[in-house]
Every structure is written in structure tokens, then in C-alpha cells.
Design an enzyme around this catalytic site. Structure first.
Site, PDB file in Angstrom:
ATOM      1  N   HIS A 275       1.090  -0.973  -0.045  1.00  0.00           N
ATOM      2  CA  HIS A 275       0.003   0.118   0.673  1.00  0.00           C
ATOM      3  C   HIS A 275       0.864   1.662  -0.364  1.00  0.00           C
ATOM      4  CE1 HIS A 275      -3.884  -2.617  -0.088  1.00  0.00           C
ATOM      5  NE2 HIS A 275      -3.475  -3.112   1.757  1.00  0.00           N
TER       6      HIS A 275
ATOM      7  N   GLU B 214      -5.202 -11.984   7.750  1.00  0.00           N
ATOM      8  CA  GLU B 214      -5.841 -11.169   7.488  1.00  0.00           C
ATOM      9  C   GLU B 214      -6.931 -11.044   6.895  1.00  0.00           C
ATOM     10  OE1 GLU B 214      -4.033  -7.538   5.837  1.00  0.00           O
ATOM     11  OE2 GLU B 214      -3.407  -9.171   3.825  1.00  0.00           O
TER      12      GLU B 214
ATOM     13  N   ASP C 240      -8.190  -4.784   7.482  1.00  0.00           N
ATOM     14  CA  ASP C 240      -8.350  -6.052   6.473  1.00  0.00           C
ATOM     15  C   ASP C 240      -8.876  -6.781   7.134  1.00  0.00           C
ATOM     16  OD1 ASP C 240      -7.796  -5.012   3.919  1.00  0.00           O
ATOM     17  OD2 ASP C 240      -5.468  -5.864   4.197  1.00  0.00           O
TER      18      ASP C 240
HETATM   19  C1  3PY Z   1      -3.777  -4.199   7.421  1.00  0.00           C
HETATM   20  O1  3PY Z   1      -4.121  -4.081   9.301  1.00  0.00           O
HETATM   21  O2  3PY Z   1      -4.857  -5.031   6.861  1.00  0.00           O
HETATM   22  C2  3PY Z   1      -2.683  -3.986   7.596  1.00  0.00           C
HETATM   23  O3  3PY Z   1      -1.996  -4.767   6.291  1.00  0.00           O
HETATM   24  C3  3PY Z   1      -1.463  -3.184   8.235  1.00  0.00           C
HETATM   25  O4  3PY Z   1      -0.475  -2.863   7.794  1.00  0.00           O
HETATM   26 MG    MG Z   2      -4.105  -5.522   4.714  1.00  0.00          MG
END
Ligand code: 3PY
Ligand code: MG
Length: 253
Positions: free
Chosen positions: A43, A148, A174
Site C-alpha cells: 500500500h 488478514e 483487513d
Molecule cells: C491491515 O491491517 O490490514 C494491514 O495490512 C496493516 O498493514
Molecule cells: Mg492489510
């Protein structure tokens, strides 16, 4: 400089998170008392050139550098190791198969199929010999799988069981989207906290380490108590804003 040794000491380490494609900025973060700097190509605005220059700037300050690759870019994973990154974080790993593909790219045979060519990594290695680098690389360079989604949470034990995966990295933002079935994003969701603690526990039970992203610095001690050994502390723009507001508050009395 050895991230693996520091993690094995069971200290709660804190990494800065570099998103601005500037080696100077990454070097400035390394100047602070962070234990490491993570360069974000998923990101963050880094490209390969800025990421590799940032690793050099971080190493010049005697700190380890980690790289988060974009989703599925395992080709970049081994390239990052060649450039001297100590660890690579792979986002959105949902299955043991995806974890295995990532680990394959990260580890030399017999564990994986990483191709030989550690140009800068060899320069940085204490003994500077191909033989000693080859001997130590699979242990000293770390493959970190991001957990995630709910799918990844369900597959956690399988992911942790993959040889060549050294640790997991929980992405609470996420995860919160997946946890709420798309209702919204809230990395501090109360109903996720037990799962966060459980992931740290299960990683430890598997002999691996757990890391997590802390949007709120105040969450970091709590994560450390849960057993997380590495926390990422917000991002470089977040650090600049917080520092600037603190200075402005002092300047304006
Ligand atoms: C998230 O919290 O989804 C991340 O990828 C943190 O960098
Ligand atoms: Mg993430």
C-alpha cells in the site's frame, strides 16, 4: 542487526512503517529508537528503486529492514533478500498452499527453491563468503505470512505448519473487514480481540513468532502482553503528523 536473534530473545520489538518513497525518510525513521524499519510496497508508494535505497539507508543506521511485497509478488520476495532485506512480509495469505509458494521463493534448497544471487546480502554478511551466507540464510532471513481474513484465521494452523514460514503478521484492518462480512473497517473491533490473542498463542505453540500492525500506539503494550513479538507502529505520515502536532503544541504554548 540480526532480526532473527532479536526475535528469539523474546523482546517486544517495534518497527517503523515506511510508505513514502524516500530513502532519506526511511533513514530518519531508522534514526529514531525503532528496532527496525519496514518498507511497504503493497500500500506504500515505494517502487523497487526506492525500496532498495531505503534498505541501504536503514542498514547504514545499523537497523534491520523488512519489506512488505504486493499481493502474490513472490518474485520480489527473493529479490528483496538478495538486496539485503532481513525479512519479507507477504500480504493476504489465506491458505497453506499460498504460504508454501511464498516460503519456496524465500528459502534455499532443500527447504525451498530460492535462486542463488545474494549480491548485496553477501556484502553485508559478516563473513562475506558464499558458503557461510548459504549456510545461514534460511535461518536468518524471515518469511512472514500475513493473516488478514477469516479464511486465513481458519487456516492458521496449516499456515503455521509450513516449513519455511517463520512467523505470521496480523493485519487488523483487513481482518476487521472480513470479520464484519464487509460492514466496515475498524482495526480495534472488540469482537476480534480474542482471535488476536489466540493467533499469538497459536503461533507460539507452533514455535513461530507473531507480529501485528498497531494503528493506535496505545495498543502496542496490549499486543505485547498477548505475546506479539513485533509491532508495527502506524506509518511515516502518521509519525510526522503526531510529531508535528506535538511540536506545534509546544511552539504555541
Ligand atoms: C491491515 O491491517 O490490514 C494491514 O495490512 C496493516 O498493514
Ligand atoms: Mg492489510
Amino acid at each position: 542487526m540480526r532480526l532473527r536473534d532479536n526475535l528469539d530473545r523474546d523482546a517486544a520489538l517495534i518497527t517503523a512503517w515506511s510508505t513514502s518513497p524516500s530513502a532519506d525518510m526511511a533513514g530518519a525513521l531508522a534514526d529514531c529508537s525503532f528496532d527496525a524499519v519496514t518498507v511497504d510496497m503493497q500500500h506504500g508508494a515505494h517502487d523497487e528503486a526506492s525500496a532498495f535505497a531505503s534498505a541501504r539507508a536503514v542498514h547504514a543506521k545499523g537497523k534491520p529492514a523488512l519489506l512488505r511485497i504486493p499481493v502474490g509478488r513472490n518474485d520480489l520476495a527473493s529479490r528483496a533478500l538478495d538486496m539485503g532485506f532481513e525479512a519479507v512480509i507477504a500480504p493476504m495469505i489465506d491458505s497453506s498452499e499460498q504460504a508454501r509458494d511464498f516460503a519456496q521463493a524465500m528459502k534455499y534448497p532443500p527447504l525451498g527453491s530460492r535462486s542463488w544471487g545474494p549480491l548485496r546480502a553477501l556484502d553485508m554478511h559478516s563473513e562475506h563468503t558464499a558458503e557461510s551466507y548459504f549456510r545461514e540464510a534460511n535461518r536468518q532471513t524471515l518469511s512472514i505470512a500475513m493473516i488478514e481474513t477469516r479464511t486465513a484465521f481458519k487456516a492458521l494452523d496449516g499456515i503455521l505448519a509450513v516449513d519455511g514460514i517463520d512467523g505470521i503478521f496480523v493485519g487488523p484492518s483487513d481482518l476487521s473487514i472480513s470479520w464484519s462480512k464487509g460492514e466496515g473497517v475498524d482495526p480495534d473491533r472488540a469482537d476480534m480481540q480474542d482471535a488476536l490473542a489466540e493467533m499469538a498463542r497459536r503461533a507460539r505453540a507452533a514455535g513461530k513468532f507473531a507480529a501485528i500492525f498497531a494503528v493506535d500506539p496505545a495498543a502496542t503494550p496490549l499486543f505485547a502482553k498477548m505475546g506479539y513479538r513485533l509491532c508495527a507502529l502506524n506509518t511515516d505520515p502518521g509519525a510526522i503528523r503526531a510529531g508535528a502536532e506535538l511540536m506545534l503544541g509546544q511552539a504555541r504554548g
